[in-house]
Design an enzyme around this catalytic site. Sequence first.
Site, mmCIF file in Angstrom:
data_model
loop_
_atom_site.group_PDB
_atom_site.id
_atom_site.type_symbol
_atom_site.label_atom_id
_atom_site.label_comp_id
_atom_site.label_asym_id
_atom_site.label_seq_id
_atom_site.Cartn_x
_atom_site.Cartn_y
_atom_site.Cartn_z
ATOM 1 N N LYS A 175 20.695 10.322 33.849
ATOM 2 C CA LYS A 175 21.879 9.884 34.598
ATOM 3 C C LYS A 175 23.076 9.748 33.651
ATOM 4 C CE LYS A 175 20.769 5.023 33.889
ATOM 5 N NZ LYS A 175 20.003 3.871 34.407
ATOM 6 N N TYR A 203 50.282 -0.295 13.726
ATOM 7 C CA TYR A 203 51.008 -1.192 14.628
ATOM 8 C C TYR A 203 50.748 -2.659 14.298
ATOM 9 C CZ TYR A 203 51.842 2.809 17.736
ATOM 10 O OH TYR A 203 52.242 4.007 18.267
HETATM 11 C C1 PLP Z 1 18.824 3.630 33.581
HETATM 12 C C2 PLP Z 1 17.506 3.335 34.165
HETATM 13 C C3 PLP Z 1 16.331 3.497 33.414
HETATM 14 C C4 PLP Z 1 16.325 3.807 31.930
HETATM 15 O O1 PLP Z 1 16.543 2.623 31.195
HETATM 16 P P1 PLP Z 1 16.518 2.618 29.579
HETATM 17 O O2 PLP Z 1 16.695 1.185 29.223
HETATM 18 O O3 PLP Z 1 17.687 3.438 29.161
HETATM 19 O O4 PLP Z 1 15.233 3.191 29.166
HETATM 20 C C5 PLP Z 1 15.123 3.313 34.062
HETATM 21 N N1 PLP Z 1 15.081 2.971 35.379
HETATM 22 C C6 PLP Z 1 16.186 2.791 36.122
HETATM 23 C C7 PLP Z 1 16.071 2.421 37.565
HETATM 24 C C8 PLP Z 1 17.444 2.957 35.545
HETATM 25 O O5 PLP Z 1 18.536 2.772 36.278
#
Ligand code: PLP
Length: 380
Positions: A39, A273
């Site tokens: 994702k 800055y």
């Molecule tokens: C993002 C996600 C993961 C992966 O989590 P990590 O901590 O990056 O391993 C697993 N399950 C769900 C539902 C997620 O949203």
Amino acid sequence: MTQPLSFNRVEIDISALQANFQGIQKTVGPQIKIMAVVKSDAYGHGLIECAQALYSAGARTFGVAEVWEGIKLRRAGLKGDIVVLLGGSPESYEAVIRHELTPVVFDVEFLAGLSDEAARMKTEVKVHLKVDVGMGRIGVMPNEVESYVSLIKRLPGISLSGMLSHFPGADEIDSLQTTHEQLSYFKNVLADLKSKESGKVVSHIANSAALIYFPKSHLNMVRPGISLYGYYPDGSASRAKIAVPVLELQPVMSFKTRIIQVKDLGPGYGISYGHTFVTRRKSRIAVLPVGYADGYLRKLSNKAQVLIGGRRAPVCGRVCMNATLVDITDLPPVHTGDEVVLLGQQGDEKITADEMAQWMETISYEVLCLFGSFNERVYT
Ligand SMILES: *Cc1c(COP(=O)(O)O)cnc(C)c1O
């Protein structure tokens, strides 16, 4: 986003990604499936490139957040199961079905709409039902599971192929007890289901942290994200080493720029800055063409370090939109055009996303998403 000929680039080490996948498979054993979580543009590493590389390494199930990410993967020709962790909207029924995506479900109206469309298209959609065992986020409550499961059974065009949940604190030593309780809660739900269901339903709850610290939570499938990209979820490689000695993760992303000017300044010269840094001695300063517009946040002002010629140099003064100054007075001679590593290894030195995260007051996940989404990526 691509910026051809940019001074800055993010490098993605595909073989490190594949090695991490294989290391995770070795850790959980060959019977356990892996949903490779890609994702959010594969945590900034590139959705399609990473999914394809992971497929080559043996991954057959992928996790995305939204339907459009799944469509992108299918259009790139990716095979295997694509689980959409956030489910879909009523506008996406047809796309879910046509691209053979597997939505996570937790809503009656969505199920009913998806069923109508699947029946109309004379096909069947697989869904995974999400249960909330204490995350307080997405999912139906455990006491609703039975009615959801029988609804899914009744609805034409829908079949239950997975059950999942998620832990809120699997990386925290203080939450060990709670995580154990949540796991047994989920296992009870699954056991109730098994006595009524004969179909093959995969069950999964383990993110990277649970994968590493709770072997009992592996069930039939694990869902690693951050560990695929080479980082331990709590930033503690040493704690993870004790739990899973065989797992040797390698960071996949580097972020590099180069020096565009070297200048010599006398003592008492204000830098950038607001003059938050004033030279205290004769100083040599290097100008880097990177700034907060590239994800190199202003929070890094007077705080971060970079690598030049395998040595550390401190950021001095405020990080600007497209420029950052570093003090190279103590370094051997450097030149315009020399490579600068902002994240990654150079010689014997390295700057990890965990170190960057400390400077940026966040977690490695956010550092990777940020750098990856703002810069040109090259794959090695
Ligand atoms: C993002 C996600 C993961 C992966 O989590 P990590 O901590 O990056 O391993 C697993 N399950 C769900 C539902 C997620 O949203």
